[in-house]
Scaffold this active site. Structure first.
Site, PDB file in Angstrom:
ATOM      1  N   GLY C 201     -11.881   2.456   7.428  1.00  0.00           N
ATOM      2  CA  GLY C 201     -10.769   1.901   8.098  1.00  0.00           C
ATOM      3  C   GLY C 201      -9.486   2.860   8.182  1.00  0.00           C
ATOM      4  O   GLY C 201      -9.681   4.110   7.884  1.00  0.00           O
ATOM      5  N   GLN C 226     -20.097  -1.814  14.618  1.00  0.00           N
ATOM      6  CA  GLN C 226     -19.585  -1.597  13.124  1.00  0.00           C
ATOM      7  C   GLN C 226     -18.425  -0.654  12.924  1.00  0.00           C
ATOM      8  O   GLN C 226     -18.753   0.555  12.848  1.00  0.00           O
ATOM      9  CB  GLN C 226     -20.452  -1.772  11.833  1.00  0.00           C
ATOM     10  CG  GLN C 226     -21.445  -3.238  12.366  1.00  0.00           C
ATOM     11  CD  GLN C 226     -22.478  -3.424  13.454  1.00  0.00           C
ATOM     12  OE1 GLN C 226     -22.352  -2.464  14.076  1.00  0.00           O
ATOM     13  NE2 GLN C 226     -22.039  -4.999  13.863  1.00  0.00           N
ATOM     14  N   LEU C 227     -17.153  -1.298  12.544  1.00  0.00           N
ATOM     15  CA  LEU C 227     -16.378  -0.069  12.831  1.00  0.00           C
ATOM     16  C   LEU C 227     -17.020   0.721  11.203  1.00  0.00           C
ATOM     17  O   LEU C 227     -17.041   0.442  10.570  1.00  0.00           O
ATOM     18  CB  LEU C 227     -14.734  -0.673  11.712  1.00  0.00           C
ATOM     19  CG  LEU C 227     -14.192   0.321  11.846  1.00  0.00           C
ATOM     20  CD1 LEU C 227     -13.417   1.270  13.063  1.00  0.00           C
ATOM     21  CD2 LEU C 227     -12.442  -0.352  11.288  1.00  0.00           C
ATOM     22  N   ASP C 228     -16.306   2.531  11.755  1.00  0.00           N
ATOM     23  CA  ASP C 228     -16.961   3.328  10.772  1.00  0.00           C
ATOM     24  C   ASP C 228     -17.830   3.481  10.116  1.00  0.00           C
ATOM     25  O   ASP C 228     -18.662   3.882   9.332  1.00  0.00           O
ATOM     26  CB  ASP C 228     -15.523   3.689   9.765  1.00  0.00           C
ATOM     27  CG  ASP C 228     -14.364   3.849  10.875  1.00  0.00           C
ATOM     28  OD1 ASP C 228     -14.914   4.440  11.608  1.00  0.00           O
ATOM     29  OD2 ASP C 228     -13.266   3.346   9.846  1.00  0.00           O
ATOM     30  N   GLU C 229     -18.864   2.622  10.404  1.00  0.00           N
ATOM     31  CA  GLU C 229     -20.643   2.671  10.300  1.00  0.00           C
ATOM     32  C   GLU C 229     -21.561   3.236  11.088  1.00  0.00           C
ATOM     33  O   GLU C 229     -22.366   2.562  11.108  1.00  0.00           O
ATOM     34  CB  GLU C 229     -20.747   1.226  10.009  1.00  0.00           C
ATOM     35  CG  GLU C 229     -20.215   0.465   8.697  1.00  0.00           C
ATOM     36  CD  GLU C 229     -20.052  -0.851   8.549  1.00  0.00           C
ATOM     37  OE1 GLU C 229     -21.171  -1.273   9.021  1.00  0.00           O
ATOM     38  OE2 GLU C 229     -19.578  -1.365   7.544  1.00  0.00           O
TER      39      GLU C 229
END
Lengths: 284, 284, 284, 284
Positions: C201, C226-229
């Site tokens: 994030g 999925q953010l940054d995943e």
């Protein structure tokens, strides 16, 4: 010539360094090493000095007294002054993993650490043979939920009896009790087998493998009541790739754990760490 | 508030730090950063300070004057005091390789360096287009055996005209003349594409490949008359293996050269390097 | 001689390698490079080959056809066969940070990537000048909540028109829409300025500073919803200490971001990455 | 299921991989790991396979025989086939430094190496106590100019008697005799305390300190008659700075020596190294 180590922290103010260095001159000291740090966000000043006392009649107690009465008061300092050669007494807590234990005892035997290790404490019998091999007294103190209070009591007594200065958890797989933590504040060093704050808690190599990271790490930190959230002393990493299994992660991680924990012990033993705001200042 | 940088070196003596910090107090300075180093073998003392002058009427020339008259004389110091915001003027010397040039100009455009680049000098026309792209004047000065004197003369004039403070050889494939070296002593930075002292001279990647090393490196250093033997400012390395060809070495090395040269430029521009006994003290 | 790259993945079975290498012999190919990986947990087989076709009359379409009809069917493979020299077309998405942009365009100009960059897309005008400097068409597409659909539509049209193969987010500060992600599955590369999964994030350098870590990192990964995943392609780290401010973290991190993103672009462009189970296999 | 390791090298030719993998299928083997390397300069092919034999009645001698008669002849291969679980027997040669010895014996006791250590040989009595601590037979064989032949004879007899497969020089401060080198070609591993080829020979830390390097290293290599010029197996480095004394170099170097030597032992024990043209191929 006697050598001393001085550690200071206080609110940042004008003239601190001048006052301290002037004090050293007055007590016939010669500065061998000086390093300082200012945390401008928190407005805190940190300093570490090593001096040799050129006057053979210097009296450490008297020097401390002068320091206390003069600049310590003037600048509202938290401080300590210690003879450099003093060996801290370290207790080793272990469970079943032996790689960190072998490494620490090997280094200890080879004279790498300026410490004494009067005892090894464990909640299992497994590593007694290793302790014997290095002629270090080994105390088996079972530690389960039901007998936690009894276990803690035995630990406390041993630590007190042997005048232990700091504790190293060499892959000790038990939670340390709040009583012990408060007794040894910023004096219990843990090695966690991940690159914190990634993968806190149990089975970090498994989590790292699942996430598909390309680098794994290890972290040594002072123990606080928040699991794996204490002030970080040292970290290091090594590369992994898709060809590595979880077992490879664990094997590569062992080398990290050894090195990172050994560095933290050395830094603490040489009084090169100071803690503030859940972070460490680590002097070089 | 005006900020100044003070650099000092002299024979190690008792009371230097106290004298300097006391001086700062007297001129109404506030120490933001202090670092010192003693070379106990050579008995030499080094110091770097950053101070802010809290009195808006402080006069830098006057401060220098007081320093010169008092402690500089007392301790027989070599010293300099400079305003922190002063941008050094850097000349870039290049030949045909463009990777370091692109990197330096990209960082320069992005504001990473506290410098000015008034000119690029080259013994080839190849990189004129890159210079144009970044709007930096480009001077083509051929430099072969026969016209070396003429070339040196042109270089000298350009450097003088633009009041150049230091020179960076970004893979400049010509020997620097002794005249230029003596004019810019410890002010010419070269990047050598090996982990010195391994593989000095020409074609280090080829030699490294032939030797079968598992790690290659790059080294930035100040230029002296002994080829690749000047004081080392910074080094870094990367892993290679049997699967890597010479071309892979060269490609991986480009990243090292870029990074190591950029760090050296930054350190020099921020006056964090001091040279003594063909070595550098690099303050952090 | 024509060179081809073959990528394969399928359930792990006996005889795959023998079948594939036998196929290469049959089509008069010479294996230059072969690497394979088996994920024993998931029982999946991965393979990457580079071959040169020794018969000048070899027909790539015919070879693909034979492959499809024979072993691809037999082993239920997912596969691709491509000419090695084919340059993928890459779109660059940027916002206001210029350091990754300068680095990528510098490398591109220096011929380090086997790609074409037909366009740069940005939600701000700031970096137009940089794009101009390198003669790359720059498209300003505002992208706020209200006009997201319009923005996405414009992006899609541009990508389609220029036949873009993959997208690189060089510190593009906008969430990518699910539509775009599904259109470019495992073909959008992001650079995140932390050592994931630590500090996902916003503002990771601030969080790292607050936590007092001794090492910071950067991570390139394929973008998923999925953010940054998403699957991690590459990571690297650098040491920090108590003397470093947040600004120092940011400055040191810039070098990491540059290097880690450049490596990911190179790996993707050379078709050395395969994605499975939200992880990457990265061939060397 | 029985697992075997196959190592092959020969002139690079078309169809090798296909022939080998086809052979594995024929002997009812399942490839767990395959890696190959082609040295295009020297036109040499290298391969390492791990297979499990799915037929419980597989006979290793028979398999070797078939291999020998068929593809080994066809491709003029140098090759070996060994059961994976076979533990190599390693002799440790030491002098007075104990840090590598402690590390190796600690790892050995912790089960990290798939080897047996039947004996430790030394030209000094100093480390007998360490050997005793780990219950390894210790042989004191003085080794000076005058008694070199006698010493070599004793060494040879011990190595033969204990059927030693390879020798590790854990900071053994004596030159190995040509007789022993030729008997154990590419089977004697040395640790040199510098980043070779920088600083070969005696006192490398002193030379590194004098040169003012910013990084020091350690190198493990196979011993040849040319001092410190044998095939490099592994190298690693650590950063140093002007604040580090020669003693600091030595202390930091100890960690490097330990790690780099341990990695080389592990690689050799798992038969992951092949030597050609004074270089190593190191499979992962």
């Amino acid at each position: 010539m006697q050598k001393i180590i001085i550690l200071i922290h206080c609110e940042d103010q004008k003239g601190i360094i001048a006052a301290v260095t002037d004090f050293i001159v007055r007590v016939e000291g010669n500065i061998i090493y000086i390093d300082q740090h200012v945390d401008f966000e928190q407005n805190v000043f940190f300093m570490r000095l090593e001096c040799e006392l050129t006057n053979p009649n210097s009296n450490l107690a008297a020097i401390k007294n002068v320091f206390e009465q003069s600049i310590a008061v003037d600048f509202k300092m938290a401080w300590e002054i210690q003879p450099k050669e003093k060996k801290l007494k370290m207790a080793l807590f272990v469970s079943k993993y032996d790689h960190c234990l072998f490494d620490i005892l090997g280094r200890y035997s080879a004279g790498e650490f300026n410490i004494e290790i009067p005892l090894i404490v464990s909640n299992h019998q497994d590593l007694k043979a290793v302790a014997n091999r290095f002629d270090i007294p080994f105390y088996y103190i079972p530690f389960t939920k039901d007998i936690k209070e009894e276990g803690e009591k035995q630990q406390m007594e041993l630590l007190q009896k042997h005048e232990i200065d700091f504790i190293v958890l060499a892959r000790y797989m038990q939670i340390i009790t709040p009583n012990l933590i408060s007794l040894y504040e910023n004096k219990i060093i843990n090695i966690h087998h991940s690159f914190l704050p990634a993968f806190p808690g149990a089975k970090p190599y498994h989590s790292a493998f699942k996430r598909g990271v390309k680098i794994i790490g290890a972290t040594s930190h002072y123990v606080t009541e928040q699991l794996d959230e204490g002030p970080i002393i040292e970290q290091d990493i090594t590369r992994v790739s898709h060809i590595n299994s979880i077992d490879d992660f664990i094997m590569k991680g062992r080398d990290l754990e050894r090195i990172v924990l050994a560095r933290a012990i050395k830094l603490h033993a040489e009084r090169k760490t100071m803690v503030y705001d859940n972070k460490t200042v680590v002097f070089s």
